[in-house]
Motif scaffolding. Structure first.
Motif, PDB file in Angstrom:
ATOM      1  N   PHE A  98       0.841  -1.186   0.000  1.00 45.52           N
ATOM      2  CA  PHE A  98       0.000   0.000   0.000  1.00 45.52           C
ATOM      3  C   PHE A  98       0.880   1.241   0.000  1.00 45.52           C
ATOM      4  CE2 PHE A  98      -2.215  -3.298   2.493  1.00 45.52           C
ATOM      5  CZ  PHE A  98      -3.328  -3.480   1.686  1.00 45.52           C
ATOM      6  N   HIS A  99       0.352   2.307  -0.551  1.00 47.39           N
ATOM      7  CA  HIS A  99       1.031   3.599  -0.476  1.00 47.39           C
ATOM      8  C   HIS A  99       0.807   4.181   0.920  1.00 47.39           C
ATOM      9  CE1 HIS A  99       1.945   3.752  -4.722  1.00 47.39           C
ATOM     10  NE2 HIS A  99       0.705   3.375  -4.986  1.00 47.39           N
ATOM     11  N   SER A 100       1.758   4.944   1.384  1.00 46.22           N
ATOM     12  CA  SER A 100       1.635   5.540   2.716  1.00 46.22           C
ATOM     13  C   SER A 100       0.401   6.437   2.814  1.00 46.22           C
ATOM     14  CB  SER A 100       2.896   6.323   3.090  1.00 46.22           C
ATOM     15  OG  SER A 100       3.140   7.350   2.156  1.00 46.22           O
ATOM     16  N   ALA A 101       0.035   7.107   1.724  1.00 47.06           N
ATOM     17  CA  ALA A 101      -1.164   7.962   1.744  1.00 47.06           C
ATOM     18  C   ALA A 101      -2.431   7.126   1.919  1.00 47.06           C
ATOM     19  CB  ALA A 101      -1.244   8.794   0.468  1.00 47.06           C
ATOM     20  N   GLU A 102      -2.463   5.939   1.322  1.00 46.26           N
ATOM     21  CA  GLU A 102      -3.616   5.051   1.491  1.00 46.26           C
ATOM     22  C   GLU A 102      -3.714   4.596   2.943  1.00 46.26           C
ATOM     23  OE1 GLU A 102      -3.580   2.942  -2.922  1.00 46.26           O
ATOM     24  OE2 GLU A 102      -2.403   2.059  -1.288  1.00 46.26           O
ATOM     25  N   GLU A 103      -2.580   4.214   3.516  1.00 44.96           N
ATOM     26  CA  GLU A 103      -2.576   3.760   4.905  1.00 44.96           C
ATOM     27  C   GLU A 103      -2.967   4.890   5.853  1.00 44.96           C
ATOM     28  OE1 GLU A 103       1.285   1.882   5.342  1.00 44.96           O
ATOM     29  OE2 GLU A 103       0.342  -0.055   4.932  1.00 44.96           O
ATOM     30  N   ALA A 104      -2.531   6.104   5.552  1.00 44.20           N
ATOM     31  CA  ALA A 104      -2.909   7.251   6.384  1.00 44.20           C
ATOM     32  C   ALA A 104      -4.412   7.499   6.304  1.00 44.20           C
ATOM     33  CB  ALA A 104      -2.134   8.495   5.947  1.00 44.20           C
ATOM     34  N   ALA A 105      -4.989   7.330   5.121  1.00 38.95           N
ATOM     35  CA  ALA A 105      -6.435   7.504   4.963  1.00 38.95           C
ATOM     36  C   ALA A 105      -7.201   6.464   5.778  1.00 38.95           C
ATOM     37  CB  ALA A 105      -6.823   7.420   3.486  1.00 38.95           C
ATOM     38  N   VAL A 106      -6.698   5.241   5.819  1.00 39.62           N
ATOM     39  CA  VAL A 106      -7.352   4.190   6.617  1.00 39.62           C
ATOM     40  C   VAL A 106      -7.260   4.520   8.108  1.00 39.62           C
ATOM     41  CG1 VAL A 106      -7.304   1.733   7.247  1.00 39.62           C
ATOM     42  CG2 VAL A 106      -7.081   2.416   4.851  1.00 39.62           C
ATOM     43  N   ILE A 108      -7.209   7.521   9.408  1.00 39.13           N
ATOM     44  CA  ILE A 108      -8.210   8.568   9.638  1.00 39.13           C
ATOM     45  C   ILE A 108      -9.602   7.947   9.668  1.00 39.13           C
ATOM     46  CG2 ILE A 108      -9.291  10.638   8.664  1.00 39.13           C
ATOM     47  CD1 ILE A 108      -6.455  11.303   7.500  1.00 39.13           C
ATOM     48  N   LEU A 109      -9.871   7.065   8.715  1.00 35.56           N
ATOM     49  CA  LEU A 109     -11.166   6.379   8.684  1.00 35.56           C
ATOM     50  C   LEU A 109     -11.397   5.606   9.974  1.00 35.56           C
ATOM     51  CD1 LEU A 109     -13.695   5.533   7.013  1.00 35.56           C
ATOM     52  CD2 LEU A 109     -12.370   3.528   6.310  1.00 35.56           C
ATOM     53  N   ASN A 110     -10.372   4.921  10.455  1.00 34.02           N
ATOM     54  CA  ASN A 110     -10.513   4.114  11.666  1.00 34.02           C
ATOM     55  C   ASN A 110     -10.948   4.952  12.863  1.00 34.02           C
ATOM     56  OD1 ASN A 110     -10.302   1.549  13.065  1.00 34.02           O
ATOM     57  ND2 ASN A 110      -8.538   2.450  14.086  1.00 34.02           N
ATOM     58  N   ASP A 111     -10.466   6.181  12.947  1.00 30.18           N
ATOM     59  CA  ASP A 111     -10.877   7.063  14.042  1.00 30.18           C
ATOM     60  C   ASP A 111     -12.389   7.278  14.042  1.00 30.18           C
ATOM     61  OD1 ASP A 111      -8.263   7.336  14.920  1.00 30.18           O
ATOM     62  OD2 ASP A 111      -7.952   9.250  13.885  1.00 30.18           O
ATOM     63  N   LEU A 112     -12.989   7.309  12.882  1.00 28.82           N
ATOM     64  CA  LEU A 112     -14.436   7.486  12.758  1.00 28.82           C
ATOM     65  C   LEU A 112     -15.173   6.144  12.820  1.00 28.82           C
ATOM     66  CD1 LEU A 112     -14.334   9.995   9.778  1.00 28.82           C
ATOM     67  CD2 LEU A 112     -14.752  10.560  12.180  1.00 28.82           C
ATOM     68  N   MET A 125     -16.096  19.101  14.789  1.00 27.23           N
ATOM     69  CA  MET A 125     -15.230  18.983  13.614  1.00 27.23           C
ATOM     70  C   MET A 125     -14.667  17.562  13.508  1.00 27.23           C
ATOM     71  SD  MET A 125     -15.148  21.905  12.064  1.00 27.23           S
ATOM     72  CE  MET A 125     -13.680  21.827  11.087  1.00 27.23           C
ATOM     73  N   LYS A 126     -14.543  17.116  12.275  1.00 32.04           N
ATOM     74  CA  LYS A 126     -13.982  15.795  12.003  1.00 32.04           C
ATOM     75  C   LYS A 126     -13.008  15.905  10.841  1.00 32.04           C
ATOM     76  CE  LYS A 126     -18.205  13.275  13.170  1.00 32.04           C
ATOM     77  NZ  LYS A 126     -18.645  14.323  14.008  1.00 32.04           N
ATOM     78  N   THR A 127     -12.032  15.062  10.854  1.00 34.62           N
ATOM     79  CA  THR A 127     -11.159  14.909   9.700  1.00 34.62           C
ATOM     80  C   THR A 127     -11.723  13.753   8.889  1.00 34.62           C
ATOM     81  OG1 THR A 127      -9.262  15.694  10.954  1.00 34.62           O
ATOM     82  CG2 THR A 127      -8.808  14.445   8.944  1.00 34.62           C
ATOM     83  N   ILE A 128     -11.993  14.020   7.619  1.00 33.53           N
ATOM     84  CA  ILE A 128     -12.599  13.023   6.739  1.00 33.53           C
ATOM     85  C   ILE A 128     -11.543  12.586   5.719  1.00 33.53           C
ATOM     86  CG2 ILE A 128     -14.461  12.559   5.102  1.00 33.53           C
ATOM     87  CD1 ILE A 128     -15.480  13.216   7.916  1.00 33.53           C
TER      88      ILE A 128
END
Length: 156
Positions: A98-106, A108-112, A125-128
């Motif tokens: 995986f690309h690091s940007a993809e893993e970072a997005a996951v 962020i998603l996990n927090d939600l 406020m939320k980071t999406i």
């Protein structure tokens, strides 16, 4: 998830991961035509892709010997990070990268996702995460896991 290994299998979880992935794309595509959703995907699309990622990880983990009881425990629950960490321990990265940007997005998603903020309204406020990064991550994950567990219905 049922506790009977005859009823909950790695192939079945991979199939559901695929179904939730496709459903997420359909929801995101539908909302993309509406004003206000040009930059941020709707919560249902994010929930569905989060669930597809969870199911794909759990398919792999079950295939690699983690029990259904363990997968249902608080240790894993709906925590994408915990599932990903265990999948890495069990050599997932020998199948996919995986690309690091993809893993970072996951992350962020996990927090939600893990706190049910995609299911229930929590004000503030939320980071999406960017949907495209989640889509890419999920597609790679499902493709690799499906091949590993023997599910042939994911044709992308």
């Amino acid at each position: 998830m049922h506790d009977d290994p005859a009823l909950t299998t790695p192939i079945g979880l991979a199939r559901y991961a695929h179904d939730f992935f496709d459903s997420s794309r359909a929801v995101d595509d539908h909302f993309a035509k509406k004003d206000g959703f040009e930059l941020v995907s709707p919560m249902p699309a994010l929930y569905l892709i989060g669930h597809s990622i969870e199911l794909a990880f759990k398919s792999y983990l079950l295939h690699r010997g983690v029990t259904l009881r363990e997968l249902r425990s608080k240790r894993f629950g709906h925590d994408l990070h915990a599932c990903q960490r265990k999948a890495r321990e069990l050599q997932l990265l020998s199948l996919v990268s995986f690309h690091s940007a993809e893993e970072a997005a996951v992350e962020i998603l996990n927090d939600l996702y893990s706190t049910k903020q995609l299911n229930y309204i929590v004000t503030g406020m939320k980071t999406i995460p960017a949907y495209g990064l989640l889509e890419s991550f999920s597609e790679k994950l499902i493709r690799a896991v499906s091949k590993e567990v023997g599910y042939t219905g994911f044709n992308r």
